[in-house]
Design an enzyme around this catalytic site. Structure first.
Site, PDB file in Angstrom:
ATOM      1  N   HIS A 140     -27.170  79.822   4.585  1.00  0.00           N
ATOM      2  CA  HIS A 140     -27.829  79.582   3.381  1.00  0.00           C
ATOM      3  C   HIS A 140     -27.147  80.237   2.322  1.00  0.00           C
ATOM      4  CE1 HIS A 140     -30.270  77.897   0.523  1.00  0.00           C
ATOM      5  NE2 HIS A 140     -30.451  78.875  -0.078  1.00  0.00           N
TER       6      HIS A 140
ATOM      7  N   TYR B 289     -25.150  79.744  -1.559  1.00  0.00           N
ATOM      8  CA  TYR B 289     -25.043  80.428  -2.859  1.00  0.00           C
ATOM      9  C   TYR B 289     -23.824  80.897  -3.272  1.00  0.00           C
ATOM     10  CZ  TYR B 289     -30.195  79.879  -2.967  1.00  0.00           C
ATOM     11  OH  TYR B 289     -31.644  79.502  -2.671  1.00  0.00           O
TER      12      TYR B 289
ATOM     13  N   ARG C  67     -27.557  61.860  10.365  1.00  0.00           N
ATOM     14  CA  ARG C  67     -26.225  62.289   9.814  1.00  0.00           C
ATOM     15  C   ARG C  67     -25.284  62.353  10.685  1.00  0.00           C
ATOM     16  NH1 ARG C  67     -26.687  68.690   8.221  1.00  0.00           N
ATOM     17  NH2 ARG C  67     -24.455  68.426   8.010  1.00  0.00           N
ATOM     18  N   ARG C  68     -24.071  62.888  10.564  1.00  0.00           N
ATOM     19  CA  ARG C  68     -23.141  63.106  11.551  1.00  0.00           C
ATOM     20  C   ARG C  68     -23.192  62.095  12.914  1.00  0.00           C
ATOM     21  NH1 ARG C  68     -23.982  69.799  12.527  1.00  0.00           N
ATOM     22  NH2 ARG C  68     -22.395  70.441  11.030  1.00  0.00           N
TER      23      ARG C  68
ATOM     24  N   HIS D 281     -27.660  64.999  -0.208  1.00  0.00           N
ATOM     25  CA  HIS D 281     -27.930  66.461  -0.941  1.00  0.00           C
ATOM     26  C   HIS D 281     -26.786  67.143  -1.263  1.00  0.00           C
ATOM     27  CE1 HIS D 281     -30.187  69.957  -2.157  1.00  0.00           C
ATOM     28  NE2 HIS D 281     -29.853  70.404  -1.224  1.00  0.00           N
ATOM     29  N   PHE D 282     -26.137  67.517  -0.148  1.00  0.00           N
ATOM     30  CA  PHE D 282     -25.067  68.495  -0.451  1.00  0.00           C
ATOM     31  C   PHE D 282     -23.971  67.673  -0.959  1.00  0.00           C
ATOM     32  CE2 PHE D 282     -24.591  68.219   4.314  1.00  0.00           C
ATOM     33  CZ  PHE D 282     -23.311  67.745   4.419  1.00  0.00           C
ATOM     34  N   HIS D 283     -23.658  66.453  -0.957  1.00  0.00           N
ATOM     35  CA  HIS D 283     -22.659  65.943  -1.804  1.00  0.00           C
ATOM     36  C   HIS D 283     -22.949  66.024  -3.255  1.00  0.00           C
ATOM     37  CE1 HIS D 283     -20.743  64.693   2.233  1.00  0.00           C
ATOM     38  NE2 HIS D 283     -19.859  64.540   1.218  1.00  0.00           N
TER      39      HIS D 283
HETATM   40  C1  HEM Z   1     -13.659  61.382  -0.753  1.00  0.00           C
HETATM   41  C2  HEM Z   1     -14.917  61.942  -1.208  1.00  0.00           C
HETATM   42  C3  HEM Z   1     -15.749  62.212  -0.075  1.00  0.00           C
HETATM   43  C4  HEM Z   1     -16.105  61.464   0.888  1.00  0.00           C
HETATM   44  C5  HEM Z   1     -15.838  59.707   0.946  1.00  0.00           C
HETATM   45  C6  HEM Z   1     -17.157  62.064   1.722  1.00  0.00           C
HETATM   46  C7  HEM Z   1     -18.009  61.581   2.718  1.00  0.00           C
HETATM   47  C8  HEM Z   1     -18.619  61.836   3.585  1.00  0.00           C
HETATM   48  C9  HEM Z   1     -19.363  61.523   4.561  1.00  0.00           C
HETATM   49  C10 HEM Z   1     -19.568  59.981   4.888  1.00  0.00           C
HETATM   50  C11 HEM Z   1     -20.026  62.569   5.560  1.00  0.00           C
HETATM   51  C12 HEM Z   1     -21.123  62.531   6.643  1.00  0.00           C
HETATM   52  C13 HEM Z   1     -20.515  62.084   7.839  1.00  0.00           C
HETATM   53  C14 HEM Z   1     -21.510  61.918   8.866  1.00  0.00           C
HETATM   54  O1  HEM Z   1     -22.634  62.872   8.721  1.00  0.00           O
HETATM   55  O2  HEM Z   1     -21.321  61.253   9.895  1.00  0.00           O
HETATM   56  C15 HEM Z   1     -19.525  63.781   4.926  1.00  0.00           C
HETATM   57  C16 HEM Z   1     -19.836  65.026   5.287  1.00  0.00           C
HETATM   58  C17 HEM Z   1     -19.541  66.175   4.520  1.00  0.00           C
HETATM   59  N1  HEM Z   1     -19.081  66.325   3.433  1.00  0.00           N
HETATM   60 FE1  HEM Z   1     -18.047  64.859   2.346  1.00  0.00          FE
HETATM   61  N2  HEM Z   1     -17.022  63.262   1.259  1.00  0.00           N
HETATM   62  C18 HEM Z   1     -16.267  63.411   0.244  1.00  0.00           C
HETATM   63  C19 HEM Z   1     -16.189  64.630  -0.272  1.00  0.00           C
HETATM   64  C20 HEM Z   1     -16.681  66.024  -0.032  1.00  0.00           C
HETATM   65  C21 HEM Z   1     -16.178  67.323  -0.643  1.00  0.00           C
HETATM   66  C22 HEM Z   1     -15.632  67.230  -2.114  1.00  0.00           C
HETATM   67  C23 HEM Z   1     -17.092  67.990  -0.191  1.00  0.00           C
HETATM   68  C24 HEM Z   1     -17.232  69.685  -0.357  1.00  0.00           C
HETATM   69  C25 HEM Z   1     -16.838  70.122  -1.449  1.00  0.00           C
HETATM   70  C26 HEM Z   1     -17.597  67.521   1.130  1.00  0.00           C
HETATM   71  C27 HEM Z   1     -18.694  67.971   2.109  1.00  0.00           C
HETATM   72  C28 HEM Z   1     -18.925  67.797   3.248  1.00  0.00           C
HETATM   73  C29 HEM Z   1     -19.398  68.294   4.128  1.00  0.00           C
HETATM   74  C30 HEM Z   1     -19.701  69.981   4.323  1.00  0.00           C
HETATM   75  C31 HEM Z   1     -20.018  67.427   5.245  1.00  0.00           C
HETATM   76  C32 HEM Z   1     -20.805  67.752   6.391  1.00  0.00           C
HETATM   77  C33 HEM Z   1     -19.936  67.600   7.552  1.00  0.00           C
HETATM   78  C34 HEM Z   1     -20.650  67.753   8.876  1.00  0.00           C
HETATM   79  O3  HEM Z   1     -21.834  67.346   8.916  1.00  0.00           O
HETATM   80  O4  HEM Z   1     -20.250  68.392   9.672  1.00  0.00           O
HETATM   81  N3  HEM Z   1     -17.448  66.246   1.034  1.00  0.00           N
HETATM   82  N4  HEM Z   1     -18.741  63.576   3.812  1.00  0.00           N
HETATM   83 CU   LIG Z   2     -30.318  76.796   2.869  1.00  0.00          CU
END
Ligand code: HEM
Ligand SMILES: [Cu+2]
Ligand SMILES: [Cu+2]
Lengths: 161, 550
Positions: B224, B228, B440-441, B375-377
């Site tokens: 967490h 921050y 998710r994931r 949420h985190f996007h």
């Molecule tokens: C082109 C831009 C982006 C697209 C299309 C995108 C798409 C996605 C999708 C679809 C997932 C979920 C996949 C799943 O849970 O099966 C994901 C997870 C995630 N994204 Fe992005 N994202 C983008 C940019 C970003 C950016 C800029 C960040 C951070 C600064 C970010 C951080 C994350 C993180 C931390 C996860 C979690 C991964 C996990 O669950 O292990 N994403 N993203």
């Molecule tokens: Cu938290």
């Protein structure tokens, strides 16, 4: 430290709402019993199949408890046992689940049933199934290549029909 | 604040900060491409070519964007901010920073290699008992240890400034860097303990079993605070840089410092809110940490107030009249303002979502659904990232001795709107379908044509549309980055640092007394964590062997 007058109002209002909110959440949790699944029971994850109740996964009618049925679930990569259950509508069910290997999720779409299954721990949750229908149970914690195929089905049925 | 003496970041420090920026933007390019692949796969209309697994791609995405992009950008920005406001680093401090940078880069390469070899498809949270190759864990250790070198150099600079300016309040921006760095250090102790005492020896075969609940609790002790750590540099820009960009003043020095202290205190003793649906932790301690979590609302409200006060004061100074007339007077054509402003606006829905996530019982509705990803996007990938882009648009040219041209400024604004548009679609669809229970994931699946799962598919197609637009946004920001690094005309771009409003009160000395705050922080951590951890250790089951299910 000096605060601007408007800032004082803003913070008073904000913190006041926050306290009220936390009190409501607290009453709902500790007075009305709306608690997240937090069982602290443990188990040897390598012996799950040999230990009751997990040696017989499935739905069982029970008497003299606060719930009508116990649903015993064993998770492993990438399946749940049992794969399908039929639950009479309106009944209160205690779900008792654990995993034989890695961490798995247990999320029942369309309900509030959602808990983590962790090796060595038993997860429990009591709930009432008050609407008929089919409910898909998915693993919502990544557990490996077959993660997105891991599922179970609840059929909540009206037995009088 | 006597920042007038150091208007420009020293050339040698600029090189240091830029090294971090190259890595950060390279990570953005790689991670962004993975994001695009993910939304394609999840739409059900596309399959990954030979032998590449969805979860391998997702691991790259999470590690590159959640860990590498953020850490490198933040540490580089902080180095520049300290150099700008407290003076250039000493040779020793600079050397320590470089050593840290190279260790982090080495760690990144080690971990990335293992992911590419499919030896570490454990996602960026690497939850045991899925067991990655030991080089993956060692690489992560290097990233953390390297970051310690970099922040120690920054803390040393601050200590030096204090010694040379006895009795004075430190520069606000440096102070904020110190708060964020201390938080990072205390938080990373948790993940260092997890990796060094458990995962690394376990993956090497020195120990057979690990306690899964302990590893998760240590991870979230860190996890967490990690979010921050992403957010506070954005707040630095909001509090200190934006007022200068719009030509106004910092509303209150003491409020800014107080809010950073509150973030520091309530960043760590709250990690269990990520474990609300887990066994092994009792309701009571979950609830205690939920209460501590909600304390963050206080500095958030303070920040919102300060921002709008700054905007309104400036707007009225420029002749804005009426309840909202001052809004029109703000510099809506200036990317350095508009881009972070969109980030701030996104924080309103993002924060509301966060309140739902942390709300004890309501957490069960959304936990591990794709709502959380939505949420985190919004938080990290919009609020934080758009602010970082807004920073990059003046910081990179400042460091490279170039300028942001009007064309690039315009492109930057187009970029931000593209991002907003794509994100609204992708994140909106994720939130909505998450409420229906979509996990998710998870790769594309109809779960044996289950009726509910079929209902999720249109939302996944919407995510692919939004994600594609987002990827376009990534291409645009990369174009601007490349321009600012190598092609923009030479010139002097300002590193804007706001001055304190002349009517602001003197800042209380206690805010600079770190002994007090660290003591309070440690006390809060002990209160929140001692019993839950002792419970797990005492009541803990047989530990877990490693599994490789990919
Ligand atoms: C082109 C831009 C982006 C697209 C299309 C995108 C798409 C996605 C999708 C679809 C997932 C979920 C996949 C799943 O849970 O099966 C994901 C997870 C995630 N994204 Fe992005 N994202 C983008 C940019 C970003 C950016 C800029 C960040 C951070 C600064 C970010 C951080 C994350 C993180 C931390 C996860 C979690 C991964 C996990 O669950 O292990 N994403 N993203
Ligand atoms: Cu938290
Ligand atoms: Cu799974």
């Amino acid at each position: 430290m000096h605060l601007h007058r408007y800032e004082k109002w803003w913070l008073t209002f904000g913190i006041g709402s926050l306290v009220l909110f936390l009190v409501i959440v607290g009453i709902s949790a500790f007075h009305q019993g709306h608690q997240p699944p937090s069982s602290v029971k443990t188990i040897n994850y390598e012996q799950v199949d040999k230990v009751a109740p997990f040696n017989e996964p499935g739905l069982k009618k029970v008497e003299g408890k606060d719930w009508d049925y116990e649903l015993v679930v064993v998770a492993s990569a990438f399946m749940y046992m049992p794969t399908e259950v039929e639950i009479p509508v309106g009944s209160t069910v205690k779900i008792i689940a654990t995993t034989k290997d890695v961490v798995h999720g247990y999320g029942v779409a369309g309900t509030n049933i959602n808990m983590m299954l962790e090796p060595g721990y038993v997860s429990e949750y009591v709930t009432t199934m008050d609407k008929t229908g089919e409910y898909l149970v998915v693993c919502n914690e990544y557990c490996g290549t077959g993660h997105h195929t891991m599922k179970m089905m609840y059929k909540v049925v009206d037995v009088n029909e | 604040m006597n920042n007038s003496t150091f208007l420009c970041v020293d050339k040698r420090d600029a090189r240091l900060a830029m090294a971090h920026m190259y890595v950060a933007f390279a990570a953005l390019a790689i991670g962004g491409l993975m994001g695009l692949l993910q939304v394609f796969v999840r739409s059900g209309r596309f399959e990954l070519p030979a032998n590449i697994g969805y979860y391998q791609v997702l691991t790259v995405h999470g590690v590159m964007l959640g860990l590498v992009l953020t850490t490198f950008f933040i540490l580089g920005f902080q180095a520049a901010a300290v150099s700008r406001t407290s003076g250039t680093f000493t040779a020793k401090q600079r050397l320590a920073s470089w050593i840290g940078f190279w260790i982090m880069l080495l760690g990144t390469v080690m971990s990335a290699t293992m992911i590419l070899l499919n030896e570490a498809t454990v996602l960026y949270t690497f939850y045991a008992p899925l067991q990655a190759h030991w080089i993956f864990y060692l690489g992560l250790t290097f990233i953390v240890v390297g970051s310690w070198f970099v922040i120690f150099a920054q803390l040393a600079k601050y200590a030096q400034w204090r010694k040379e300016n006895k009795g004075e309040m430190s520069p606000l921006l440096t102070y904020m860097v110190v708060a964020n760095s201390l938080m990072w250090f205390v938080a990373t102790l948790g993940v260092a303990a997890e990796v060094l005492l458990q995962l690394l020896p376990w993956s090497l075969g020195f120990i057979e079993r690990v306690d899964v609940a302990i590893t998760r609790t240590l991870f979230w002790y860190f996890g967490h605070a990690l979010v921050y750590f992403w957010l506070l540099p954005a707040y630095m820009a909001w509090y200190v840089v934006i007022p200068k960009v719009i030509g106004g003043k910092i509303f209150s020095d003491s409020l800014a410092r107080l809010s950073f202290i509150l973030f520091l205190l309530f960043s760590i003793p709250v990690g269990i809110h990520h474990q609300l649906t887990e066994p092994g932790i009792t309701e009571f301690w979950k609830f205690v940490q939920v209460i501590l979590t909600f304390m963050v609302i206080i500095p958030s409200l303070m920040t919102a107030f300060s921002m709008f006060a700054t905007f309104e004061l400036r707007g009225r100074e420029l002749g804005g009249k009426g309840l909202f007339g001052w809004l029109h007077k703000l510099p809506w054509g200036d990317a350095r303002f508009v881009v972070p402003f969109i980030g701030m606006a996104a924080f309103i829905p993002a924060g509301a979502g966060g309140i739902i996530n942390a709300s004890y019982q309501m957490n069960q509705v959304i936990h591990n659904t794709i709502w959380v990803t939505g949420h985190f996007h919004l938080t990290v990938a919009t609020t934080v990232l758009l602010t970082f882009f807004g920073i990059a648009y003046w910081l990179i040219p400042h460091l490279t001795g170039r300028i942001l041209t009007p064309q690039m400024n315009k492109l930057a604004i187009i970029q931000a709107f593209t991002w907003t548009f794509g994100m609204t679609i992708m994140s909106g669809a994720m939130h909505w379908v998450g409420l229906l229970g979509a996990p998710r994931r998870s790769s594309y699946s109809t779960y044996g044509d289950a009726e509910q799962a079929l209902e999720w598919i249109p939302y996944q197609i919407a995510q692919a549309v939004g994600g594609t637009i987002l990827f376009l946004g990534i291409i645009l920001v990369l174009i601007i980055f490349v321009n600012l690094c190598w092609f923009a005309p030479k010139g002097d771009e300002e590193f804007p640092v706001g001055a304190i409003d002349k009517d602001a009160e003197k800042t209380p000395k206690i805010l600079e007394n770190w002994k007090v705050w660290i003591t309070v922080l440690v006390a809060l951590i002990l209160v929140a964590y001692t019993v839950p951890i002792m419970d797990i250790i005492n009541g803990g089951p047989l530990g877990s062997k490693g599994f490789k299910f990919w």
